[in-house]
Design an enzyme around this catalytic site. Structure first.
Site, PDB file in Angstrom:
ATOM      1  N   HIS A  10     -12.285  -1.249  -1.687  1.00 46.35           N
ATOM      2  CA  HIS A  10     -11.297  -0.720  -0.801  1.00 46.35           C
ATOM      3  C   HIS A  10     -11.362   0.714  -0.451  1.00 46.35           C
ATOM      4  O   HIS A  10     -11.417   1.733  -1.277  1.00 46.35           O
ATOM      5  CB  HIS A  10      -9.940  -0.827  -1.296  1.00 46.35           C
ATOM      6  CG  HIS A  10      -8.859  -0.591  -0.535  1.00 46.35           C
ATOM      7  ND1 HIS A  10      -7.992   0.315  -0.897  1.00 46.35           N
ATOM      8  CD2 HIS A  10      -8.401  -0.956   0.628  1.00 46.35           C
ATOM      9  CE1 HIS A  10      -6.953   0.763  -0.188  1.00 46.35           C
ATOM     10  NE2 HIS A  10      -7.178  -0.295   0.874  1.00 46.35           N
ATOM     11  N   ARG A  11     -11.768   0.967   0.732  1.00 44.94           N
ATOM     12  CA  ARG A  11     -12.090   2.379   1.389  1.00 44.94           C
ATOM     13  C   ARG A  11     -13.354   2.884   0.525  1.00 44.94           C
ATOM     14  O   ARG A  11     -13.395   4.327   0.254  1.00 44.94           O
ATOM     15  CB  ARG A  11     -11.034   3.292   1.240  1.00 44.94           C
ATOM     16  CG  ARG A  11      -9.560   2.773   1.854  1.00 44.94           C
ATOM     17  CD  ARG A  11      -8.612   3.586   2.055  1.00 44.94           C
ATOM     18  NE  ARG A  11      -7.300   2.855   2.048  1.00 44.94           N
ATOM     19  CZ  ARG A  11      -5.998   3.314   1.730  1.00 44.94           C
ATOM     20  NH1 ARG A  11      -5.951   4.730   1.433  1.00 44.94           N
ATOM     21  NH2 ARG A  11      -5.149   2.761   1.772  1.00 44.94           N
ATOM     22  N   GLU A  37     -14.641  -2.347   2.376  1.00 42.73           N
ATOM     23  CA  GLU A  37     -13.453  -2.269   3.350  1.00 42.73           C
ATOM     24  C   GLU A  37     -13.559  -0.929   3.990  1.00 42.73           C
ATOM     25  O   GLU A  37     -13.441   0.152   2.969  1.00 42.73           O
ATOM     26  CB  GLU A  37     -12.374  -2.995   2.718  1.00 42.73           C
ATOM     27  CG  GLU A  37     -11.202  -3.070   3.656  1.00 42.73           C
ATOM     28  CD  GLU A  37     -10.355  -1.985   3.882  1.00 42.73           C
ATOM     29  OE1 GLU A  37      -9.347  -1.799   4.642  1.00 42.73           O
ATOM     30  OE2 GLU A  37     -10.502  -0.930   3.031  1.00 42.73           O
ATOM     31  N   ASP A  39     -11.590   1.338   7.601  1.00 48.13           N
ATOM     32  CA  ASP A  39     -10.512   1.517   8.531  1.00 48.13           C
ATOM     33  C   ASP A  39     -11.317   2.348   9.751  1.00 48.13           C
ATOM     34  O   ASP A  39     -11.887   3.466   9.748  1.00 48.13           O
ATOM     35  CB  ASP A  39      -9.438   2.152   8.065  1.00 48.13           C
ATOM     36  CG  ASP A  39      -8.891   1.708   6.868  1.00 48.13           C
ATOM     37  OD1 ASP A  39      -8.212   0.674   6.593  1.00 48.13           O
ATOM     38  OD2 ASP A  39      -9.273   2.212   5.601  1.00 48.13           O
ATOM     39  N   HIS A  52      -8.164   6.335   6.854  1.00 50.82           N
ATOM     40  CA  HIS A  52      -7.103   5.150   6.712  1.00 50.82           C
ATOM     41  C   HIS A  52      -5.804   5.416   7.602  1.00 50.82           C
ATOM     42  O   HIS A  52      -5.289   4.901   8.449  1.00 50.82           O
ATOM     43  CB  HIS A  52      -6.646   4.991   5.355  1.00 50.82           C
ATOM     44  CG  HIS A  52      -5.518   4.091   5.004  1.00 50.82           C
ATOM     45  ND1 HIS A  52      -4.063   4.519   5.017  1.00 50.82           N
ATOM     46  CD2 HIS A  52      -5.802   2.715   4.845  1.00 50.82           C
ATOM     47  CE1 HIS A  52      -3.529   3.360   4.895  1.00 50.82           C
ATOM     48  NE2 HIS A  52      -4.163   2.190   5.020  1.00 50.82           N
ATOM     49  N   GLU A 114     -11.452  -2.832   9.063  1.00 49.29           N
ATOM     50  CA  GLU A 114      -9.743  -2.886   9.551  1.00 49.29           C
ATOM     51  C   GLU A 114      -9.521  -2.217  10.844  1.00 49.29           C
ATOM     52  O   GLU A 114      -9.883  -1.046  10.957  1.00 49.29           O
ATOM     53  CB  GLU A 114      -8.830  -2.628   8.506  1.00 49.29           C
ATOM     54  CG  GLU A 114      -7.437  -2.719   8.744  1.00 49.29           C
ATOM     55  CD  GLU A 114      -6.407  -2.120   7.994  1.00 49.29           C
ATOM     56  OE1 GLU A 114      -5.249  -2.069   8.225  1.00 49.29           O
ATOM     57  OE2 GLU A 114      -6.929  -2.167   6.716  1.00 49.29           O
ATOM     58  N   LYS A 116      -7.231  -0.332  12.867  1.00 46.92           N
ATOM     59  CA  LYS A 116      -5.948   0.332  12.587  1.00 46.92           C
ATOM     60  C   LYS A 116      -5.125   0.613  13.810  1.00 46.92           C
ATOM     61  O   LYS A 116      -4.768   1.598  14.357  1.00 46.92           O
ATOM     62  CB  LYS A 116      -6.281   1.855  11.827  1.00 46.92           C
ATOM     63  CG  LYS A 116      -6.868   1.670  10.477  1.00 46.92           C
ATOM     64  CD  LYS A 116      -6.072   1.105   9.534  1.00 46.92           C
ATOM     65  CE  LYS A 116      -4.813   1.631   9.076  1.00 46.92           C
ATOM     66  NZ  LYS A 116      -3.861   1.259   8.076  1.00 46.92           N
ATOM     67  N   ASP A 231      -9.905  -0.640  -5.421  1.00 44.96           N
ATOM     68  CA  ASP A 231     -10.081   0.696  -5.559  1.00 44.96           C
ATOM     69  C   ASP A 231     -11.134   0.926  -6.580  1.00 44.96           C
ATOM     70  O   ASP A 231     -11.876   1.792  -6.641  1.00 44.96           O
ATOM     71  CB  ASP A 231      -9.012   1.507  -5.990  1.00 44.96           C
ATOM     72  CG  ASP A 231      -8.011   1.626  -4.678  1.00 44.96           C
ATOM     73  OD1 ASP A 231      -8.400   1.334  -3.585  1.00 44.96           O
ATOM     74  OD2 ASP A 231      -6.841   1.797  -4.861  1.00 44.96           O
TER      75      ASP A 231
END
Length: 248
Positions: A10-11, A37, A39, A52, A114, A116, A231
């Site tokens: 995640h990020r 992943e 954004d 994000h 993603e 945003k 994370d």
């Protein structure tokens, strides 16, 4: 134990590196994550910015909305200093820079992008992202996701073959409608919601977030979900290996 669940960072390795930076993504891959992943937003000059939040305030030494800043200004910001002095000087990457890094290391896992657009709907972002990827070859599996169902519908009209997933905290009915309409393939729900609604969908269609505790990781691995979004990809790799009987 048979576990096919993939680990998506995640990020990047957000728990150990400044989020949504090249070093965060590279660390996650080095730790064994099968996916990353991230954004994407539009800058003032319509460049793809990897971050994000809609503003630069939380993760950099700057202030203000991404959409009000040109790329050149964003590139002057420090995206590492707030995480740790160790990462002082880390820059905000563009989508192109992330993709180039993944191509360079021949990353064949999942790249979950993603859109945003749930707070600011950047006009034309869906088509611009589609055209960028349509014009190049890449080794990874591209998955688009969004909290904004309209963005997914726009993308579906542009490219019905694109692999898409709806992210949600509680909006399960809307997600199911998108699935029935063949706009999306999979669901990316909040893990807390999943645990309260264990029979919502088949495990092969679920990639819950944020799966950070060992307990939640074990919960997902036991059910052989498609993937977890975490994370702490390094920790997740270890937990999965232990449950597999020591086999990475």
């Amino acid at each position: 134990m048979q576990i096919d669940t993939k680990i998506i960072a995640h990020r990047g390795s957000r728990g150990t590196r400044p989020e949504n930076t090249l070093i965060s993504f590279k660390t996650a891959i080095d730790e064994g994550a099968e996916g990353i992943e991230t954004d994407v937003h539009f800058s003032k000059d319509k460049r793809f910015i990897i971050m994000h939040d809609e503003t630069v305030d939380r993760t950099t030494n700057g202030t203000g909305l991404i959409m009000d800043k040109p790329l050149a200004e964003i590139k002057q910001l420090d995206a590492g200093i707030k995480f740790s002095e160790e990462f002082k000087g880390t820059r905000v990457p563009t989508l192109e820079e992330v993709v180039e890094m993944l191509i360079k290391i021949n990353f064949t896992g999942i790249f979950n992008l993603e859109l945003k657009t749930n707070k600011i709907h950047y006009p034309g972002l869906e088509r611009a992202v589609y055209e960028y990827f349509a014009g190049r070859h890449y080794p990874f599996q591209l998955i688009y996701s969004s909290f904004n169902g309209k963005s997914l519908e726009i993308l579906n009209r542009i490219d019905p073959q694109a692999y898409k997933a709806r992210i949600f905290r509680t909006a399960a009915k809307q997600a199911k409608t998108l699935k029935r309409s063949k706009v999306i393939e999979d669901f990316h729900p909040d893990i807390r919601w999943v645990k309260k609604h264990p029979f919502y969908a088949a495990a092969r269609h679920l990639r819950p977030w944020l799966v950070n505790s060992t307990e939640d990781m074990q919960y997902c691995f036991e059910r052989n979900m498609a993937a977890i979004i975490t994370d702490y990809p390094g920790r997740a790799v270890q937990v999965r290996a232990e449950m597999r009987g020591g086999l990475i």
